[in-house]
Design a protein around this motif. Structure first.
Motif, PDB file in Angstrom:
ATOM      1  N   ASP A   1     -12.917  17.217  10.040  1.00 49.45           N
ATOM      2  CA  ASP A   1     -11.566  16.805   9.644  1.00 49.45           C
ATOM      3  C   ASP A   1     -10.533  17.210  10.691  1.00 49.45           C
ATOM      4  O   ASP A   1      -9.607  16.454  10.977  1.00 49.45           O
ATOM      5  CB  ASP A   1     -11.188  17.441   8.296  1.00 49.45           C
ATOM      6  CG  ASP A   1     -12.080  16.970   7.168  1.00 49.45           C
ATOM      7  OD1 ASP A   1     -12.336  15.753   7.090  1.00 49.45           O
ATOM      8  OD2 ASP A   1     -12.533  17.818   6.376  1.00 49.45           O
ATOM      9  N   THR A   2     -10.700  18.406  11.230  1.00 50.03           N
ATOM     10  CA  THR A   2      -9.762  18.951  12.212  1.00 50.03           C
ATOM     11  C   THR A   2     -10.486  19.197  13.522  1.00 50.03           C
ATOM     12  O   THR A   2     -11.549  19.836  13.544  1.00 50.03           O
ATOM     13  CB  THR A   2      -9.161  20.283  11.714  1.00 50.03           C
ATOM     14  OG1 THR A   2      -8.465  20.041  10.488  1.00 50.03           O
ATOM     15  CG2 THR A   2      -8.212  20.881  12.737  1.00 50.03           C
ATOM     16  N   THR A   3      -9.927  18.677  14.599  1.00 52.91           N
ATOM     17  CA  THR A   3     -10.507  18.849  15.929  1.00 52.91           C
ATOM     18  C   THR A   3      -9.461  19.445  16.858  1.00 52.91           C
ATOM     19  O   THR A   3      -8.302  19.021  16.836  1.00 52.91           O
ATOM     20  CB  THR A   3     -10.985  17.500  16.493  1.00 52.91           C
ATOM     21  OG1 THR A   3     -11.980  16.947  15.617  1.00 52.91           O
ATOM     22  CG2 THR A   3     -11.577  17.666  17.894  1.00 52.91           C
TER      23      THR A   3
ATOM     24  N   GLU B   1     -10.142   9.281  17.553  1.00 50.76           N
ATOM     25  CA  GLU B   1      -9.934  10.382  16.612  1.00 50.76           C
ATOM     26  C   GLU B   1      -8.782  11.255  17.092  1.00 50.76           C
ATOM     27  O   GLU B   1      -8.595  11.475  18.286  1.00 50.76           O
ATOM     28  CB  GLU B   1     -11.219  11.217  16.514  1.00 50.76           C
ATOM     29  CG  GLU B   1     -12.421  10.444  16.008  1.00 50.76           C
ATOM     30  CD  GLU B   1     -12.493  10.415  14.505  1.00 50.76           C
ATOM     31  OE1 GLU B   1     -11.699  11.112  13.857  1.00 50.76           O
ATOM     32  OE2 GLU B   1     -13.361   9.686  13.989  1.00 50.76           O
ATOM     33  N   VAL B   2      -8.034  11.802  16.150  1.00 51.06           N
ATOM     34  CA  VAL B   2      -6.903  12.678  16.468  1.00 51.06           C
ATOM     35  C   VAL B   2      -7.420  14.084  16.773  1.00 51.06           C
ATOM     36  O   VAL B   2      -8.339  14.572  16.118  1.00 51.06           O
ATOM     37  CB  VAL B   2      -5.909  12.733  15.290  1.00 51.06           C
ATOM     38  CG1 VAL B   2      -4.795  13.737  15.552  1.00 51.06           C
ATOM     39  CG2 VAL B   2      -5.335  11.347  15.032  1.00 51.06           C
ATOM     40  N   PHE B   3      -6.825  14.724  17.771  1.00 47.25           N
ATOM     41  CA  PHE B   3      -7.157  16.125  18.060  1.00 47.25           C
ATOM     42  C   PHE B   3      -5.892  16.818  18.538  1.00 47.25           C
ATOM     43  O   PHE B   3      -4.941  16.182  18.992  1.00 47.25           O
ATOM     44  CB  PHE B   3      -8.263  16.228  19.111  1.00 47.25           C
ATOM     45  CG  PHE B   3      -7.866  15.760  20.490  1.00 47.25           C
ATOM     46  CD1 PHE B   3      -7.411  16.671  21.442  1.00 47.25           C
ATOM     47  CD2 PHE B   3      -7.950  14.414  20.849  1.00 47.25           C
ATOM     48  CE1 PHE B   3      -7.051  16.251  22.717  1.00 47.25           C
ATOM     49  CE2 PHE B   3      -7.582  13.985  22.112  1.00 47.25           C
ATOM     50  CZ  PHE B   3      -7.130  14.908  23.053  1.00 47.25           C
TER      51      PHE B   3
ATOM     52  N   SER C   1     -14.360  26.441   6.715  1.00 46.86           N
ATOM     53  CA  SER C   1     -15.314  25.387   7.082  1.00 46.86           C
ATOM     54  C   SER C   1     -16.746  25.835   6.786  1.00 46.86           C
ATOM     55  O   SER C   1     -17.082  27.019   6.909  1.00 46.86           O
ATOM     56  CB  SER C   1     -15.198  25.061   8.575  1.00 46.86           C
ATOM     57  OG  SER C   1     -13.876  24.707   8.930  1.00 46.86           O
ATOM     58  N   THR C   2     -17.589  24.883   6.417  1.00 46.94           N
ATOM     59  CA  THR C   2     -19.015  25.205   6.248  1.00 46.94           C
ATOM     60  C   THR C   2     -19.756  25.122   7.577  1.00 46.94           C
ATOM     61  O   THR C   2     -20.762  25.800   7.779  1.00 46.94           O
ATOM     62  CB  THR C   2     -19.681  24.251   5.232  1.00 46.94           C
ATOM     63  OG1 THR C   2     -19.469  22.906   5.666  1.00 46.94           O
ATOM     64  CG2 THR C   2     -19.082  24.432   3.855  1.00 46.94           C
ATOM     65  N   TRP C   3     -19.247  24.282   8.478  1.00 47.54           N
ATOM     66  CA  TRP C   3     -19.824  24.187   9.827  1.00 47.54           C
ATOM     67  C   TRP C   3     -18.723  23.857  10.822  1.00 47.54           C
ATOM     68  O   TRP C   3     -17.671  23.322  10.462  1.00 47.54           O
ATOM     69  CB  TRP C   3     -20.928  23.134   9.899  1.00 47.54           C
ATOM     70  CG  TRP C   3     -20.527  21.745   9.484  1.00 47.54           C
ATOM     71  CD1 TRP C   3     -20.666  21.173   8.257  1.00 47.54           C
ATOM     72  CD2 TRP C   3     -19.897  20.734  10.317  1.00 47.54           C
ATOM     73  NE1 TRP C   3     -20.168  19.886   8.255  1.00 47.54           N
ATOM     74  CE2 TRP C   3     -19.694  19.588   9.504  1.00 47.54           C
ATOM     75  CE3 TRP C   3     -19.491  20.696  11.648  1.00 47.54           C
ATOM     76  CZ2 TRP C   3     -19.108  18.419   9.993  1.00 47.54           C
ATOM     77  CZ3 TRP C   3     -18.898  19.527  12.128  1.00 47.54           C
ATOM     78  CH2 TRP C   3     -18.721  18.414  11.305  1.00 47.54           C
ATOM     79  N   LEU C   4     -18.986  24.197  12.063  1.00 50.37           N
ATOM     80  CA  LEU C   4     -18.078  23.879  13.165  1.00 50.37           C
ATOM     81  C   LEU C   4     -18.888  23.364  14.336  1.00 50.37           C
ATOM     82  O   LEU C   4     -19.818  24.029  14.800  1.00 50.37           O
ATOM     83  CB  LEU C   4     -17.315  25.125  13.629  1.00 50.37           C
ATOM     84  CG  LEU C   4     -16.026  25.525  12.914  1.00 50.37           C
ATOM     85  CD1 LEU C   4     -15.494  26.812  13.540  1.00 50.37           C
ATOM     86  CD2 LEU C   4     -14.978  24.415  13.007  1.00 50.37           C
ATOM     87  N   ALA C   5     -18.554  22.172  14.804  1.00 48.63           N
ATOM     88  CA  ALA C   5     -19.114  21.709  16.070  1.00 48.63           C
ATOM     89  C   ALA C   5     -18.369  22.437  17.189  1.00 48.63           C
ATOM     90  O   ALA C   5     -17.138  22.523  17.175  1.00 48.63           O
ATOM     91  CB  ALA C   5     -18.940  20.201  16.203  1.00 48.63           C
TER      92      ALA C   5
END
Length: 285
Positions: free
Chosen positions: A52-54, A3-5, A24-28
């Motif tokens: 989607d975005t890390t 995965e891209v980060f 965002s609705t949630w964030l890890a």
């Protein structure tokens, strides 16, 4: 395929990232920190992902992380963590509260048939059938520059955490009674979870629980004193005084600095620095 980060190590990039993630609705969320020589954990990295975005954010090189804190404390975003206590403690120390609302995959796991207290790697393996690298679990996160492998390891912690969360959200729809999970999540928000009462710290010592009378009253005072001293000096509790030393003090009640020095694990530096205070505590002065 990996995965891209992105790596965020300057304030302008941080502002742009936080604006991008603000809907965002949630964030890890995960952190890397050091706690070898300090009472309070030292924040070294913050990782975030919304699926989607890390990004891996470097709070050592970024002096002002206010945009990140504003994002994390946004009440419209669910913060997803695994075994959240230590990560949340860092934010509590910075802000005096924890970011809400919260979801902890480790706390939710037993409701879905996973082991109580399951580790992150095992959960990702069981829930997603993905084997994570284990090579950097004990890395020195304060050193710079961080290797590409370390950054990848850090990013993976939130990439797959987000995927586990999405699986859990679907499965939890079939679980009618979630009261035990909600109760545990509510405890994560309480201030006393991160700032324990010094007067209760004696309970962390197994030998203290067997004490009675004068010994018990003494160990309570000694443990409270050590807790407050550790906070004040920002040093680990056991660097101030070992459990064994506190227990022996409560049992022997040394009368002066010379007898204090005879107790195992009590050195000259400790007696010179804290001897007067300890003797006052031991003899109710």
């Amino acid at each position: 395929m990996s995965e891209v980060f992105s790596v965020i190590d300057d304030e302008e990039s941080l502002i742009q990232l936080c604006e991008q993630l603000s809907s965002s609705t949630w964030l890890a969320v995960d952190t890397e920190f050091e706690r070898v020589s300090t009472y309070y954990p030292e924040l070294c990295l913050v990782q975030v992902s919304n699926g989607d975005t890390t990004a891996v954010i470097d709070p050592i090189t970024i002096q002002d992380i206010t945009p990140l804190l504003d994002l994390l404390y946004q009440p419209s975003i669910i913060k997803v963590l695994h075994s959240a206590h230590q990560d949340l403690e860092i934010f509590f120390n910075i802000k005096g509260s924890v970011p809400t609302p919260l979801f902890d995959t480790q706390l939710a796991a037993p409701l879905l048939g996973y082991a109580q207290g399951i580790g992150y790697g095992n959960l990702v393996n069981e829930a997603l059938n993905i084997e994570l690298e284990k090579g950097h679990a004990r890395a020195d996160w304060k050193r710079r520059p961080l290797s590409e492998d370390m950054l990848r390891y850090a990013a993976d912690d939130v990439i797959y955490l987000g995927q586990v969360y999405e699986v859990f959200v679907e499965k939890l729809k079939a679980v009618e009674d979630q009261s035990s999970l909600n109760e545990k999540l509510a405890n994560l928000i309480k201030a006393e979870t991160y700032k324990p009462d010094p007067n209760l710290m004696w309970k962390k010592m197994f030998a203290a629980k067997r004490m009675r009378g004068k010994q018990l009253e003494t160990i309570k005072k000694l443990a409270a004193w050590r807790e407050l001293t550790a906070r004040e000096r920002n040093r680990p509790r056991k660097w101030i005084l070992a459990d064994h030393a506190l227990i022996e003090m409560a049992k022997q009640l040394p009368e002066n600095k010379a007898t204090l020095l005879k107790i195992d694990k009590v050195g000259e530096k400790t007696v010179n620095r804290h001897g007067d205070d300890l003797l006052k505590l031991l003899h109710n002065e």
